[in-house]
Design a protein around this motif. Structure first.
Motif, short mmCIF file in Angstrom:
data_model
loop_
_atom_site.label_atom_id
_atom_site.label_comp_id
_atom_site.label_asym_id
_atom_site.label_seq_id
_atom_site.Cartn_x
_atom_site.Cartn_y
_atom_site.Cartn_z
N LEU A 198 0.83 -1.20 0.00
CA LEU A 198 0.00 0.00 0.00
C LEU A 198 0.87 1.25 0.00
O LEU A 198 1.78 1.39 0.82
CB LEU A 198 -0.89 -0.01 1.24
CG LEU A 198 -1.87 1.13 1.42
CD1 LEU A 198 -2.93 1.08 0.33
CD2 LEU A 198 -2.52 1.05 2.78
N PHE A 219 -2.85 6.59 -0.34
CA PHE A 219 -4.00 6.17 0.46
C PHE A 219 -4.53 7.35 1.26
O PHE A 219 -5.74 7.57 1.33
CB PHE A 219 -3.62 5.01 1.38
CG PHE A 219 -4.76 4.55 2.24
CD1 PHE A 219 -5.65 3.61 1.77
CD2 PHE A 219 -4.97 5.08 3.51
CE1 PHE A 219 -6.73 3.19 2.55
CE2 PHE A 219 -6.03 4.68 4.29
CZ PHE A 219 -6.92 3.72 3.81
N LEU A 239 -7.69 1.16 -2.10
CA LEU A 239 -6.40 0.54 -1.86
C LEU A 239 -5.36 0.86 -2.93
O LEU A 239 -4.19 1.07 -2.63
CB LEU A 239 -6.55 -0.98 -1.74
CG LEU A 239 -7.37 -1.46 -0.55
CD1 LEU A 239 -7.56 -2.96 -0.62
CD2 LEU A 239 -6.73 -1.04 0.76
#
Length: 114
Positions: free
Chosen positions: A2, A7, A67
């Motif tokens: 990630l 994000f 995501l």
């Protein structure tokens, strides 16, 4: 893995779209206000539980977008119903259930594989 900065930007986009402050967003999602502050500052990375809570609360959210940034936010109206179930044209694709994972509130889970 990630990308934390991306994000955080997507998280801020959700908050701006729904006009939530960090504290009201935390209340809506059901997490501590400090958790949101720590994630937005980059101090902490989001947990799976946190991501799943966001996904549960917002019907207009595509988890893939949250995501990975793939797709757009919010989802178009024809991609989701009031229940939050994604509706896509899959007439040419045969889908079969591969596995089912059940997460329990005590942090344990069960996995059923076909």
């Amino acid at each position: 893995m990630l990308n934390s900065v991306a994000f955080i930007n997507r998280l801020k986009q959700i908050m701006e779209y729904h006009q939530f402050s960090a504290s009201s967003f935390a209340d809506k999602v059901g997490v501590q206000r400090s958790s949101i502050s720590h994630i937005l500052s980059g101090r902490n990375k989001p947990s799976l539980d946190f991501v799943l809570k966001i996904n549960t609360v917002f019907d207009d959210l595509d988890l893939e977008w949250l995501l990975n940034g793939t797709g757009s936010y919010p989802k178009s109206k024809d991609e989701f119903s009031n229940s939050g179930t994604t509706i896509k044209n899959t007439s040419n694709i045969k889908k079969e259930i591969q596995r089912i994972v059940t997460f329990y509130t005590d942090g344990t889970f069960e996995e059923f594989i076909k």
